[in-house]
Design a protein around this motif. Structure first.
Motif, PDB file in Angstrom:
ATOM      1  N   VAL A   9      -3.848   9.730 -15.305  1.00 54.10           N
ATOM      2  CA  VAL A   9      -2.840   9.663 -14.194  1.00 54.10           C
ATOM      3  C   VAL A   9      -1.604   9.459 -14.888  1.00 54.10           C
ATOM      4  O   VAL A   9      -1.350   8.423 -15.876  1.00 54.10           O
ATOM      5  CB  VAL A   9      -3.086   8.155 -13.193  1.00 54.10           C
ATOM      6  N   ILE A  32      -3.559  13.791 -12.379  1.00 54.91           N
ATOM      7  CA  ILE A  32      -3.153  13.405 -11.021  1.00 54.91           C
ATOM      8  C   ILE A  32      -1.702  12.635 -11.476  1.00 54.91           C
ATOM      9  O   ILE A  32      -1.469  11.908 -12.397  1.00 54.91           O
ATOM     10  CB  ILE A  32      -4.173  12.341 -10.482  1.00 54.91           C
ATOM     11  N   THR A  34       1.872  10.847  -9.951  1.00 50.91           N
ATOM     12  CA  THR A  34       2.384  10.087  -8.807  1.00 50.91           C
ATOM     13  C   THR A  34       3.671  10.264  -8.706  1.00 50.91           C
ATOM     14  O   THR A  34       4.597  10.398  -9.618  1.00 50.91           O
ATOM     15  CB  THR A  34       2.049   8.606  -8.907  1.00 50.91           C
ATOM     16  N   ILE A  93      -4.258   4.292  -9.454  1.00 49.54           N
ATOM     17  CA  ILE A  93      -4.769   3.841 -10.433  1.00 49.54           C
ATOM     18  C   ILE A  93      -6.074   2.788 -10.515  1.00 49.54           C
ATOM     19  O   ILE A  93      -7.073   2.879 -11.012  1.00 49.54           O
ATOM     20  CB  ILE A  93      -3.808   3.136 -11.634  1.00 49.54           C
TER      21      ILE A  93
END
Length: 268
Positions: A9, A32, A34, A93
């Motif tokens: 992440v 991924i 954010t 997370i």
């Protein structure tokens, strides 16, 4: 050779974060990212944050897709895409418990990343201390140590002065001359001349300080304040540089990949 499958992440999806994501994706890691609801990214042509506005974006053959949930993010990575979540607090997370967390927000301060958030936590640039906030910190300042993995201590402090390109530093950066709504007059990749209006803020012109290629420009409709960074002119005049990952991003990405592989071996 077997592909690495440890979930990563990345907090933030600007151009440097995207350079990291691109390299990790190519190395076989599911990624991924954010972002905030209205990303303030300058180098939009090479930033996966653009998926927030356009649903998908492709940078050097790698596609990122905006997804609505952690489960949809996992599905996107399974299809060979990078997933982008609007998730300002990076709640993904705790939802997915990734093996690796990379703080690539580049805020010059720690906005909430903790070393216990994942088995491997890596942070980019100043504002973090290796061994306290993250397992490793990556140097982001241009120069001899760019991309270096720091295992103890901190990255070089932010000077507020952009790195030099052909002798130009602060002159390369376009800053908002007023408060209001940003609207571009030229497009990324356009050749501009010193003194030319490249955008307006509530009708007030923002002019190029030097001649070159417009390498970065904020998204239309964003609210800006006086002095905010809103664009970038590259004096080298190479249009292709606007649409490819920068040398700086590649160096930083190399440091992140090195740190992950080293720490994975130690975890074994």
């Amino acid at each position: 050779m077997a592909m690495a499958r440890e979930l990563v992440v990345i907090k933030g999806a600007g151009d440097l974060a995207s350079g990291v994501a691109h390299r990790l994706h190519r190395a076989g890691f599911p990624v991924i990212m954010t972002e905030i609801p209205r990303p303030m990214v300058i180098r939009r042509a090479v930033a996966f944050a653009e998926a927030v506005y356009n649903d998908t974006v492709t940078v050097e053959g790698v596609t990122a897709r905006l997804v609505p949930s952690p489960d949809a993010a996992l599905a996107a990575t399974g299809r060979g895409e990078i997933a982008v979540l609007v998730d300002p607090r990076a709640e993904v997370i705790s939802a997915l418990k990734p093996q690796v967390v990379v703080d690539a927000i580049l805020a010059k301060t720690n906005l909430g990343t903790r070393i216990h958030h994942a088995p491997i936590v890596i942070a980019l640039g100043p504002g973090f201390k290796a061994g306290r906030d993250a397992h490793a910190v990556i140097e982001t300042k241009r120069g001899h140590y760019l991309g270096r993995v720091i295992w103890e201590g901190e990255a070089a402090a932010n000077t507020g002065i952009p790195g030099e390109v052909m002798g130009y530093a602060a002159e390369r950066v376009l800053r908002a001359p007023a408060e209001g709504i940003f609207k571009g007059c030229r497009a990324i990749g356009d050749v501009v001349t010193a003194g030319e209006t490249v955008a307006t803020i509530n009708g007030v012109p923002m002019k190029a300080g030097i001649s070159g290629v417009l390498r970065g420009l904020l998204h239309d409709g964003l609210k800006v304040t006086p002095g905010m960074k809103a664009g970038d002119v590259d004096p080298r005049g190479e249009r292709d540089y606007c649409f490819t990952i920068s040398d700086k991003a590649r160096a930083i990405a190399g440091g992140v990949l090195e740190a992950i592989l080293y720490l994975l071996e130690r975890l074994k």
